[in-house]
Design an enzyme around this catalytic site. Sequence first.
Site: not given
Length: 229
Positions: A94, A27, A83, A102
């Site tokens: 992840g 996002s 994250d 990635e």
Amino acid sequence: MNEKQLVGEKTVEYISDGMVVGLGTGSTAYYTIKKLGELVRKGLNIKGIPTSEQTAALAVEQGIMLVDFKDVKQIDVAIDGADEFDADLNLIKGGGGALLREKIIANAASTFIVIADSSKGSVKLGAFSLPVEIVTFGAKMTSQKIAELGCEPKLRLNGNQPFITDNGNYILDCDFKQIESPVELERQLNMIPGVVENGLFVNMAERLITIENGVLVEKTKRIFNGASG
Ligand code: 5RP
């Protein structure tokens, strides 16, 4: 403008004409890709390599030309979310399940830039359960071997079914609490047969764009004396 949008859009300042750009997933990367699309429509000439099928679809929708990984000699810049990050710019990634592509793309890029909102910073990694991508064959045994490293792996689900990555694998979300040595854990995990890759990105990010006390800040990797740039 929310934090994800601020950092996501800021990072396009590192992109210029002719570059091959690794396009992240999630996002936050969403805002980078949207902004790049806007610039492409105004004449910016770049080629993108997406880190997931989801990102590929978004990039195409935005008019960003994609190039096959096998046809590029180098990736100039990769931009991706995280994250969790620490002061050394080590990451857990992840959460969106795209960690394998990635990591391949971040590793191949001359420069890897991370974009993350203020909630993602940690003194020690481990607040976010570490995603580990494993092959489906022998998954239970692989999970047991990972558990021996000090966590209770949880098979990621999509509804009632196992979540399947773009590479046809499972994800185990592994809560290690505090990770004392990301470099050692990364090594131990990747030595287990059946583990394809894990979400620790150690010594990979060169720059972090984030928000501190409501202000956009850029950090480079901490050097010996503990000061961050
Ligand atoms: C996907 C990722 C993402 O970069 C990570 O989950 C951050 O996502 P978001 O920007 O939505 O917070 O690693 O595999």
